[in-house]
Write a protein that holds these residues in place. Structure first.
Motif, PDB file in Angstrom:
ATOM      1  N   LYS A  18      -9.408  13.488 -16.389  1.00  0.00           N
ATOM      2  CA  LYS A  18     -10.668  12.926 -16.843  1.00  0.00           C
ATOM      3  C   LYS A  18     -11.825  13.730 -16.258  1.00  0.00           C
ATOM      4  CE  LYS A  18      -8.916   8.200 -17.338  1.00  0.00           C
ATOM      5  NZ  LYS A  18      -9.067   6.787 -16.911  1.00  0.00           N
ATOM      6  N   LYS A  19     -12.977  13.539 -16.836  1.00  0.00           N
ATOM      7  CA  LYS A  19     -14.159  14.262 -16.405  1.00  0.00           C
ATOM      8  C   LYS A  19     -14.435  14.001 -14.923  1.00  0.00           C
ATOM      9  CE  LYS A  19     -19.150  14.597 -17.169  1.00  0.00           C
ATOM     10  NZ  LYS A  19     -20.303  14.075 -17.923  1.00  0.00           N
ATOM     11  N   GLY A  20     -14.638  15.085 -14.185  1.00  0.00           N
ATOM     12  CA  GLY A  20     -14.987  14.969 -12.782  1.00  0.00           C
ATOM     13  C   GLY A  20     -13.808  14.963 -11.821  1.00  0.00           C
ATOM     14  N   GLN A  21     -12.598  14.800 -12.323  1.00  0.00           N
ATOM     15  CA  GLN A  21     -11.445  14.821 -11.425  1.00  0.00           C
ATOM     16  C   GLN A  21     -11.261  16.216 -10.833  1.00  0.00           C
ATOM     17  OE1 GLN A  21      -8.103  13.220 -13.625  1.00  0.00           O
ATOM     18  NE2 GLN A  21      -8.451  11.187 -12.783  1.00  0.00           N
ATOM     19  N   LYS A  22     -10.988  16.248  -9.530  1.00  0.00           N
ATOM     20  CA  LYS A  22     -10.906  17.515  -8.813  1.00  0.00           C
ATOM     21  C   LYS A  22      -9.495  17.750  -8.290  1.00  0.00           C
ATOM     22  CE  LYS A  22     -15.751  17.396  -7.337  1.00  0.00           C
ATOM     23  NZ  LYS A  22     -16.686  17.428  -6.183  1.00  0.00           N
TER      24      LYS A  22
ATOM     25  N   PHE B  44       0.834  -1.212   0.000  1.00  0.00           N
ATOM     26  CA  PHE B  44       0.000   0.000   0.000  1.00  0.00           C
ATOM     27  C   PHE B  44       0.865   1.257   0.000  1.00  0.00           C
ATOM     28  CE2 PHE B  44      -2.178   3.397   2.290  1.00  0.00           C
ATOM     29  CZ  PHE B  44      -3.356   3.501   1.559  1.00  0.00           C
ATOM     30  N   VAL B  45       1.888   1.283   0.861  1.00  0.00           N
ATOM     31  CA  VAL B  45       2.760   2.464   0.936  1.00  0.00           C
ATOM     32  C   VAL B  45       3.502   2.660  -0.383  1.00  0.00           C
ATOM     33  CG1 VAL B  45       4.808   3.420   2.065  1.00  0.00           C
ATOM     34  CG2 VAL B  45       3.018   2.344   3.435  1.00  0.00           C
ATOM     35  N   ALA B  46       4.015   1.544  -0.950  1.00  0.00           N
ATOM     36  CA  ALA B  46       4.745   1.652  -2.220  1.00  0.00           C
ATOM     37  C   ALA B  46       3.844   2.175  -3.339  1.00  0.00           C
ATOM     38  CB  ALA B  46       5.332   0.296  -2.599  1.00  0.00           C
ATOM     39  N   MET B  47       2.573   1.786  -3.326  1.00  0.00           N
ATOM     40  CA  MET B  47       1.648   2.262  -4.347  1.00  0.00           C
ATOM     41  C   MET B  47       1.171   3.687  -4.048  1.00  0.00           C
ATOM     42  SD  MET B  47       1.403  -0.090  -6.607  1.00  0.00           S
ATOM     43  CE  MET B  47      -0.085   0.390  -7.491  1.00  0.00           C
ATOM     44  N   TRP B  48       1.119   4.041  -2.758  1.00  0.00           N
ATOM     45  CA  TRP B  48       0.594   5.352  -2.385  1.00  0.00           C
ATOM     46  C   TRP B  48       1.585   6.466  -2.734  1.00  0.00           C
ATOM     47  CZ3 TRP B  48      -3.901   7.374  -1.137  1.00  0.00           C
ATOM     48  CH2 TRP B  48      -3.944   8.631  -0.525  1.00  0.00           C
ATOM     49  N   ILE B  49       2.860   6.204  -2.560  1.00  0.00           N
ATOM     50  CA  ILE B  49       3.864   7.233  -2.835  1.00  0.00           C
ATOM     51  C   ILE B  49       3.896   7.523  -4.333  1.00  0.00           C
ATOM     52  CG2 ILE B  49       6.321   7.812  -2.728  1.00  0.00           C
ATOM     53  CD1 ILE B  49       6.545   6.025  -0.303  1.00  0.00           C
TER      54      ILE B  49
ATOM     55  N   LYS C 179      -3.597   6.868 -11.239  1.00  0.00           N
ATOM     56  CA  LYS C 179      -4.439   7.360 -12.326  1.00  0.00           C
ATOM     57  C   LYS C 179      -4.850   8.815 -12.095  1.00  0.00           C
ATOM     58  CE  LYS C 179      -6.349   2.820 -13.561  1.00  0.00           C
ATOM     59  NZ  LYS C 179      -7.593   2.024 -13.733  1.00  0.00           N
ATOM     60  N   GLU C 180      -4.009   9.529 -11.371  1.00  0.00           N
ATOM     61  CA  GLU C 180      -4.323  10.929 -11.075  1.00  0.00           C
ATOM     62  C   GLU C 180      -4.164  11.796 -12.317  1.00  0.00           C
ATOM     63  OE1 GLU C 180      -3.245  11.997  -6.593  1.00  0.00           O
ATOM     64  OE2 GLU C 180      -1.506  11.345  -7.743  1.00  0.00           O
ATOM     65  N   GLY C 181      -4.985  12.831 -12.379  1.00  0.00           N
ATOM     66  CA  GLY C 181      -4.840  13.815 -13.440  1.00  0.00           C
ATOM     67  C   GLY C 181      -3.768  14.835 -13.079  1.00  0.00           C
TER      68      GLY C 181
ATOM     69  N   LYS D 137      -8.247   9.773  -3.607  1.00  0.00           N
ATOM     70  CA  LYS D 137      -7.315   8.832  -2.986  1.00  0.00           C
ATOM     71  C   LYS D 137      -7.211   7.546  -3.788  1.00  0.00           C
ATOM     72  CE  LYS D 137      -7.136  11.875   0.274  1.00  0.00           C
ATOM     73  NZ  LYS D 137      -6.005  12.821   0.331  1.00  0.00           N
ATOM     74  N   VAL D 138      -8.313   7.101  -4.363  1.00  0.00           N
ATOM     75  CA  VAL D 138      -8.301   5.865  -5.150  1.00  0.00           C
ATOM     76  C   VAL D 138      -7.427   6.036  -6.392  1.00  0.00           C
ATOM     77  CG1 VAL D 138      -9.714   4.219  -6.430  1.00  0.00           C
ATOM     78  CG2 VAL D 138     -10.565   5.205  -4.290  1.00  0.00           C
ATOM     79  N   ASN D 139      -7.591   7.155  -7.086  1.00  0.00           N
ATOM     80  CA  ASN D 139      -6.773   7.400  -8.279  1.00  0.00           C
ATOM     81  C   ASN D 139      -5.293   7.492  -7.924  1.00  0.00           C
ATOM     82  OD1 ASN D 139      -8.972   7.431  -9.971  1.00  0.00           O
ATOM     83  ND2 ASN D 139      -9.226   9.643  -9.903  1.00  0.00           N
ATOM     84  N   ARG D 140      -4.996   8.051  -6.752  1.00  0.00           N
ATOM     85  CA  ARG D 140      -3.593   8.124  -6.339  1.00  0.00           C
ATOM     86  C   ARG D 140      -3.036   6.737  -6.083  1.00  0.00           C
ATOM     87  NH1 ARG D 140      -0.799  11.739  -1.493  1.00  0.00           N
ATOM     88  NH2 ARG D 140       1.221  10.694  -1.576  1.00  0.00           N
TER      89      ARG D 140
END
Length: 699
Positions: free
Chosen positions: A192-196, A39-44, A118-120, A111-114
């Motif tokens: 993407k549409k809706g990303q804030k 989780f940490v490796a994917m979160w960073i 898949k963050e914009g 948080k899910v995209n991070r």
């Protein structure tokens, strides 16, 4: 030293063995820590590092003449450490921060995209809000920008989540807000549409400080003059642009500084040039006037030699003084270089003094000619040198040449430098291992279970006759005990020690009756009883094994006998002794099962009929072993052991407190205080410090 090392190895071995035993604690800790590590490796967020190379050029004066190599007067000759500090100055970094708009930040909110990368992305060009016009009690949180249908349109919400603007990327918007004007502009967006995104702005000093934490400058090698710029960013293209901007900004400032110094020097020389020319003309006029007065004067060979030597010494002295001035800019007065130049200067002055002494020996006319000729030559040299340097300075000023050049511009990389996912995962597993080991250590520290046989003997006053480790779980086949199937098993070896100890403790005239009980179910008292009986039968003794656990007896299962044909039937006078005594596959070993469960087990075990039965059996068998129920649950064990001369209590390793052991033995001896009591520790775990492991094979 050797014994200390051996003890450390022993403690480590015992620790690892203890951890393996508590696998049900260690395994969840490792699994949870592994999941946390992933989780940490994917979160960073991935961080990319780019670099650029610059060279600091040092120009030395190698020309001849008093003013030769004038460029060295304004060339950058400071050491690399000084240049590094200049590059890290607010002037250089601040310009890059403002040009790259690093004081603005657009942080993705999902948080899910991070987690799944898949963050914009959104880059802010301007974000100015009239905060001073808002009430003081108004919480000034971040604004929110959300992508619309495509990546070119967006919506802007203020810190109260109120829509204030709808616009397009690349357009600067000025709109009324809080009685004043707010400014907002996005120059790049990929979302993407809706990303804030949370939009914030930090002040210039904080932005510079944040930039310095990701930026570094260092010299490659020692005294190479080559500087390496490195910068880390989550966007590789932005990192490249930032590093190149820093490099070009520093280069531009260096050129401007060099040209400014060159211009100042040029102005100074141009002001001094008329005076030097006037001095040259005056010297030439004096020389011509003197020759006109005295007529033609021939300079003999001796005078010419003195003149040439003086001219050379004066020129060398001027060059040396210029080198000394340049060295003073770089070194302290006590530096060896300065000392050497001073010694050379004194030597030249001494030679000039000697030259002057030689001049005084010449005739007066020759001395005057020598003096005037020397003045004319020196003034011509100074004037010519000054003209040359003025031309050099004009070329430098016009050509925009600096003492810094960019060797390598930054280039975009494809692989991130952080996070090191494998290292993070391994660290997480290691921390999970340490956490699990800590839990096991604390558990063992606060565990009330007794492990030490000497402690049991000291606290109870009774001996521990055997420490029986876990035997081969696959040793028993059918109705044959482990002592018959695997006579060399380590558990059987320990039971042989128990057999010997019991034989030695039986005095002549003692009844050959042994009662075996335990504190609680599951400690292995039936295993001890069965295999002890088999070992005694192996000595040629006629042995009877009685299952006195009328409630939950299980010896009939061990030998494949019907339970109904057992002890309870005889005590209820429903069967004779011959009907309830059964032979086994082990020679000289006979078994009396428990029988059906009666309604009053304690009463029939405490009856006179039970005592008479034991007396009768004592005449038929050489040894009687009575397997009784756990003493802490019912009183049946104490009643069944009334006729025994030896009472063996089976306890499990690291299972019971010393108080429970003392209380159990006290209960067991209530009905037979004269019996010889002892302990057997079952499921014992030998430590490495015992001197041997329990898996030593056949002895």
């Amino acid at each position: 030293m050797a014994s200390s090392t051996k003890k450390e190895e022993t403690d480590l071995f015992d620790l690892l063995k203890d951890l393996a035993k508590n696998w049900h604690i260690m395994l969840p800790c490792l699994i949870l820590s592994g999941i946390l590590g992933v989780f940490v490796a994917m979160w960073i967020r991935p961080v990319y590092q780019v670099d650029a190379l610059l060279q600091i050029e040092s120009k030395n004066n190698k020309g001849a003449g008093m003013m030769a190599g004038l460029g060295s007067l304004f060339a950058t000759t400071s050491p690399a450490e000084t240049e590094i500090e200049l590059i890290k100055s607010r002037q250089i970094i601040g310009d890059a921060v403002e040009k790259m708009h690093l004081q603005y930040n657009a942080e993705p909110t999902s948080k899910v995209n991070r987690l799944f990368h898949k963050e914009g992305r959104m880059e802010i060009n301007q974000f100015e809000v009239p905060w001073e016009m808002l009430p003081e009690d108004d919480e000034r949180g971040p604004w929110i920008a959300a992508a619309k249908d495509d990546s070119t349109e967006f919506k802007l919400f203020d810190h109260h989540k109120k829509l204030v603007l709808e616009g397009k990327v690349g357009v600067t918007y000025k709109f009324p807000y809080a009685g004043d004007t707010a400014v907002f502009s996005i120059y790049k967006m990929s979302a993407k549409k809706g990303q804030k995104f949370e939009i914030t702005k930090i002040n210039r000093l904080d932005a510079i400080s944040a930039f310095k934490s990701a930026f570094d400058v260092k010299e490659k090698g020692k005294k190479t003059g080559v500087l390496e710029f490195t910068y880390k960013d989550i966007y590789p293209d932005r990192a490249v642009a930032v590093v190149n901007e820093i490099a070009t900004s520093y280069l531009r400032q260096n050129v401007e500084q060099r040209n400014a110094e060159a211009q100042k020097t040029l102005e100074f020389l141009e002001k001094q040039l008329p005076d030097v020319k006037a001095q040259m003309d005056s010297s030439l006029l004096k020389y011509n006037t003197f020759r006109h007065q005295v007529g033609s004067v021939d300079i003999n060979a001796e005078t010419r030699i003195v003149l040439e030597k003086r001219s050379k010494l004066q020129q060398d002295l001027l060059n040396l003084q210029q080198r000394k001035q340049e060295a003073v800019r770089l070194f302290q007065p006590e530096h060896p270089t300065i000392k050497t130049l001073e010694e050379q200067e004194q030597a030249l002055k001494r030679e000039l003094s000697i030259n002057y002494s030689e001049t005084k020996k010449l005739p007066a006319t020759q001395q005057e000619v020598l003096k005037l000729t020397n003045e004319v030559d020196m003034s011509k040299i100074m004037y010519t040198s000054m003209l040359n340097n003025i031309q050099q300075l004009k070329l430098v000023s016009a050509g925009e040449v600096g003492s810094v050049r960019i060797v390598d511009f930054a280039e975009q990389v494809t692989r991130p430098t952080k996070p090191k996912k494998k290292i993070i995962f391994c660290i997480a597993l290691f921390l999970g291992f340490l956490f699990g080991a800590g839990i096991v250590t604390i558990k063992n520290k606060f565990s009330s279970g007794v492990k030490d046989a000497h402690f049991i003997e000291r606290e109870t006053g009774f001996s521990v006759y055997a420490k029986v480790p876990k035997g081969n779980p696959k040793g028993t086949k059918g109705s044959r005990p482990l002592a018959v199937v695997e006579p060399d098993d380590v558990a059987i070896e320990s039971l042989r020690a128990l057999r010997s100890s019991l034989e030695f403790s039986m005095d002549e005239g003692c009844r050959p009756i042994i009662g075996v009980s335990g504190l609680i179910p599951g400690v292995g008292k039936s295993f001890i009883s069965v295999n002890l009986a088999a070992l005694c039968a192996g000595l040629g003794k006629k042995v009877l094994l009685i299952d006195a656990d009328l409630r939950k007896g299980r010896l009939h299962k061990e030998f494949g006998i019907k339970r109904s044909d057992g002890l309870s039937q005889h005590l209820l006078r429903k069967a004779s002794l011959n009907e309830i005594i059964h032979s086994t596959e082990v020679e000289n070993l006979f078994v009396m099962p428990c029988g059906n469960v009666p309604s009053n087990p304690s009463e029939i075990l405490g009856s006179k009929h039970y005592s008479d039965m034991i007396d009768e059996l004592e005449k038929q068998f050489d040894l009687i072993i009575i397997d009784t129920p756990p003493i802490m649950l019912v009183t049946d064990a104490a009643l069944a052991c009334r006729q025994a001369s030896q009472i063996v209590m089976v306890i499990e390793y690291n299972k019971h407190s010393i108080e429970a052991i003392q209380d159990g033995m006290k209960q067991l001896l209530k009905g037979n205080a004269e019996a010889h009591a002892s302990f057997v520790i079952n499921k014992y775990e030998h430590g490495h410090s015992d001197g041997y492991g329990y898996k030593y094979g056949k002895y």
